[in-house]
Design a protein around this motif. Structure first.
Motif, PDB file in Angstrom:
ATOM      1  N   ARG A 121       7.076   3.964   6.720  1.00 22.61           N
ATOM      2  CA  ARG A 121       5.928   3.313   7.357  1.00 22.61           C
ATOM      3  C   ARG A 121       4.801   4.311   7.603  1.00 22.61           C
ATOM      4  O   ARG A 121       3.626   4.006   7.414  1.00 22.61           O
TER       5      ARG A 121
ATOM      6  N   GLY B 144       4.094   6.937   5.870  1.00 20.23           N
ATOM      7  CA  GLY B 144       3.414   7.224   4.605  1.00 20.23           C
ATOM      8  C   GLY B 144       3.994   8.366   3.793  1.00 20.23           C
ATOM      9  O   GLY B 144       3.443   8.727   2.749  1.00 20.23           O
TER      10      GLY B 144
ATOM     11  N   THR C 103       6.125   8.979   1.290  1.00 14.36           N
ATOM     12  CA  THR C 103       6.857   8.218   0.265  1.00 14.36           C
ATOM     13  C   THR C 103       6.815   8.885  -1.105  1.00 14.36           C
ATOM     14  O   THR C 103       7.203   8.276  -2.089  1.00 14.36           O
TER      15      THR C 103
ATOM     16  N   ALA D  96      -6.523   6.946   9.204  1.00 15.28           N
ATOM     17  CA  ALA D  96      -5.287   6.346   8.680  1.00 15.28           C
ATOM     18  C   ALA D  96      -5.573   5.024   7.986  1.00 15.28           C
ATOM     19  O   ALA D  96      -4.959   4.703   6.956  1.00 15.28           O
ATOM     20  N   ASP D  97      -6.501   4.242   8.529  1.00 13.69           N
ATOM     21  CA  ASP D  97      -6.899   2.987   7.873  1.00 13.69           C
ATOM     22  C   ASP D  97      -7.462   3.276   6.477  1.00 13.69           C
ATOM     23  O   ASP D  97      -7.127   2.590   5.505  1.00 13.69           O
TER      24      ASP D  97
ATOM     25  N   ARG E  54      -6.901   5.890   4.617  1.00 14.49           N
ATOM     26  CA  ARG E  54      -5.811   6.368   3.754  1.00 14.49           C
ATOM     27  C   ARG E  54      -5.017   5.197   3.176  1.00 14.49           C
ATOM     28  O   ARG E  54      -4.687   5.182   1.990  1.00 14.49           O
ATOM     29  N   ARG E  55      -4.742   4.209   4.005  1.00 25.80           N
ATOM     30  CA  ARG E  55      -3.942   3.072   3.534  1.00 25.80           C
ATOM     31  C   ARG E  55      -4.742   2.153   2.607  1.00 25.80           C
ATOM     32  O   ARG E  55      -4.177   1.530   1.708  1.00 25.80           O
ATOM     33  N   GLU E  56      -6.043   2.074   2.841  1.00 31.71           N
ATOM     34  CA  GLU E  56      -6.882   1.238   1.977  1.00 31.71           C
ATOM     35  C   GLU E  56      -7.032   1.849   0.587  1.00 31.71           C
ATOM     36  O   GLU E  56      -7.082   1.132  -0.415  1.00 31.71           O
ATOM     37  N   GLY E  57      -7.132   3.169   0.537  1.00 28.22           N
ATOM     38  CA  GLY E  57      -7.269   3.841  -0.741  1.00 28.22           C
ATOM     39  C   GLY E  57      -8.680   3.849  -1.280  1.00 28.22           C
ATOM     40  O   GLY E  57      -9.135   4.817  -1.862  1.00 28.22           O
TER      41      GLY E  57
ATOM     42  N   THR F   5      -8.831   8.347  -2.294  1.00 27.06           N
ATOM     43  CA  THR F   5      -7.402   8.156  -2.559  1.00 27.06           C
ATOM     44  C   THR F   5      -6.613   9.449  -2.403  1.00 27.06           C
ATOM     45  O   THR F   5      -5.435   9.489  -2.710  1.00 27.06           O
TER      46      THR F   5
ATOM     47  N   PRO G  55      -0.727  11.998   4.875  1.00 24.95           N
ATOM     48  CA  PRO G  55      -0.544  11.505   6.254  1.00 24.95           C
ATOM     49  C   PRO G  55      -0.876  12.473   7.388  1.00 24.95           C
ATOM     50  O   PRO G  55      -1.229  12.043   8.485  1.00 24.95           O
TER      51      PRO G  55
END
Length: 428
Positions: free
Chosen positions: A74, A76, A78, A149-150, A152-155, A168, A172
Motif C-alpha cells: 500500500r 508503494g 513494489t 504522495a498523491d 506519485r500515485r497519479e503518475g 513518473t 515513496p
C-alpha cells in the motif's frame, strides 16, 4: 521582535514511518478480531528485511506476514529495484506473550478502575493560528508530503503550467520542512523557507538536469497544488515569490527507503505530534493498544487542549497529564496558556476545571474516544493530531476467522464536541 520557527514532516515511505505503519496495521488486525487485545508491537525495517518484536495478549491469531506485505505494498514499495519490496522482503517475528506482571496492574474487576499501562507524562497542545488548531509550520509540512504522495500515485499531472508533463519518477521516501516567520504579535507573517527532499528514479544520466527538473516540478506543480487545497485566504497569502526553496539539497536521492536507512517504530514522535511546539512526554504511539496511556492519554490531552482553545479559554494551550502504572486516576494535570488566556483564572485553576470536566481514567478515555476499534493504521503517517474526524468502513481478512467489514470513526480526539460544555463551565 519577530522570530523564525521550523517544523518537519516525513512521508509514508520514510523508513521510520514504514515501521510505524506496520506496527499499527498489526495492532488493527488484532483489534478487528478481538477488541480486548493487548498489543505492543515494534518494527525494524532495513534492506530486504522486516523484524517484528513485542508483546501481545489476544484471543485471535494473526497472519503477520500477510499484514506486513499488504502494508508495504500500500505504501508503494513494489519494485525490486528499491531493494525493499512487499513480495520479496523477509519477515521475522519475535512477538511473544504480554508480561503477566504488567497485565495484573492494568485489568480490574470493575472496568472503569483499569490501571494505566505504564507511568509517564503525556502532553496535548493547540493553537488558534491554523484552522485545525495546529502549529502552521507542521500543518504545511504534512500537506506538502500528502500532495506529493498523491502526485506519485497519479503518475501524470495535468494541471497548472506543466500541463501534460510526466511526473513518473517519484519514489515513496520523502521529507519536508517549513520555516515560518512570526510577527511581534506572535502570528504567522510569512513563509521563509521550504525544504523538500524526495526519493526518485535515476531518469537522467546528467545529475544536474535531473535535479533541475525535480526542483522545477516541486515549485511549479507541487506547491501550487498545496496552495490550491488550502481553504484559509490568510494562509494562502503567506506563499510568496520570496520563499527560499531547498529541493533535494544533496543533489541526488535515488537510494532511499529502508534500503537507504533503517527504520524503527516510534522514531518520529515530534512529526507525529506538534512539530516541536508545546512539549512531548517521550512515549511513542504506533503499535500500542489504548491501555497504554502513552497513546490514549496523549490523544485525550490533545482533545482537551483543542476544545479549550476552540471554546475561547485561551489562544494557545498546553495540557500535561501524568500517570502511575496500575493506577487509574492521573497523578497530576498541568496547564500552560503561555500568557494567552482569555479568562480571569490562573493556569492552575484552569487545570482544576479540566479535572472536573473530563474523566481521564484510561478506560474512560478508551470509551469516550472509541479507542478499542481498529483505527490506528491511518494515524501512522502525516501526524496523529490535526487530522479530520470521519467515519469509514475498513475491510479485514483473516485466514483463520474469515473476512469482515467494520465501520469505525477515525481521529475522534479531533472532534470539537466539548466546546459548549467548556463555554458553560467557564461562562464564555
Amino acid at each position: 521582535m519577530g522570530y523564525l520557527f521550523t517544523s518537519e514532516s516525513v512521508s509514508e515511505g520514510h523508513p521510520d514511518k514504514v515501521a510505524d505503519q506496520i506496527s499499527d496495521a498489526v495492532l488493527d488486525q488484532f483489534l478487528a478480531y478481538d477488541p480486548t487485545s493487548k498489543v505492543a508491537c515494534e518494527t525494524l525495517v532495513t534492506t530486504g528485511q522486516v523484524v517484528l518484536a513485542g508483546e501481545v495478549k489476544s484471543k485471535t491469531y494473526v497472519d503477520l506476514q500477510d499484514v506486513v506485505r499488504k502494508t508495504i505494498s500500500r505504501i508503494g514499495y513494489t519494485k525490486s529495484s528499491y531493494k525493499f519490496d512487499a513480495e520479496s522482503c523477509g519477515v521475522l517475528s519475535a512477538i511473544h506473550e504480554q508480561s503477566a506482571d504488567i497485565n495484573r496492574g492494568v485489568e480490574r474487576e470493575e472496568p472503569m478502575e483499569q490501571g494505566a499501562g505504564d507511568q509517564g507524562m503525556m502532553f496535548g497542545y493547540a493553537t488558534n493560528e491554523s484552522e485545525n488548531y495546529m502549529p502552521l509550520s507542521l500543518d504545511l509540512s504534512h500537506r506538502i508530503l500528502e500532495v506529493l504522495a498523491d502526485i506519485r500515485r497519479e503518475g501524470k499531472v495535468m494541471t497548472y503550467n506543466r500541463k501534460g508533463k510526466d511526473v513518473t519518477y517519484l519514489r515513496p521516501d520523502a521529507k519536508s520542512q517549513v520555516t515560518i516567520e512570526y510577527g511581534d504579535d506572535g502570528k504567522p507573517a510569512r513563509i521563509d523557507t521550504i525544504v523538500v527532499s524526495t526519493q526518485h528514479d535515476e531518469f537522467d544520466s546528467d545529475d544536474d538536469k535531473m535535479l533541475a527538473k525535480i526542483k522545477d516540478d516541486v515549485i511549479k506543480i507541487l506547491i501550487p497544488r498545496v496552495v490550491d487545497g488550502i481553504q484559509s485566504e490568510e494562509v494562502k497569502a503567506l506563499f510568496n515569490k520570496d520563499i527560499k526553496y531547498h529541493v533535494n539539497p544533496t543533489g541526488k536521492f535515488v537510494i532511499g527507503g529502508p534500503h537507504g536507512d533503517s527504520g524503527l517504530t516510534g522514531r518520529k514522535i515530534i512529526v507525529d505530534t506538534y512539530g516541536g511546539k508545546g512539549a512531548h512526554g517521550g512515549g511513542a504511539f504506533s503499535g500500542k493498544d489504548p491501555s497504554k496511556v502513552d497513546r490514549s492519554a496523549a490523544y485525550a490531552a490533545r482533545y482537551i487542549a483543542k476544545n479549550m482553545v476552540a471554546a475561547g479559554v485561551a489562544d494557545e494551550m498546553l495540557v500535561q497529564i501524568s500517570y502511575a502504572i496500575g493506577v487509574a486516576k492521573p497523578v497530576s494535570i498541568y496547564v500552560n496558556t503561555y500568557g494567552r488566556s482569555n479568562v480571569k483564572l490562573s493556569d492552575g485553576e484552569i487545570a482544576k476545571k479540566i479535572d472536573e470536566l473530563f474523566d481521564l481514567r484510561p478506560k474512560a478515555i478508551e470509551t469516550s474516544l472509541k479507542l478499542r476499534n481498529p483505527i490506528y493504521e491511518e494515524t501512522a503517517a502525516y501526524g496523529h493530531m490535526g487530522r479530520t474526524p470521519k467515519t469509514i468502513v475498513k475491510h479485514f481478512d483473516n485466514r483463520y476467522e474469515g473476512a469482515k467489514d467494520i465501520e469505525v470513526e477515525l481521529f475522534t480526539w479531533e472532534k470539537l464536541d466539548a466546546v459548549d460544555r467548556i463555554k458553560e463551565a467557564f461562562e464564555l
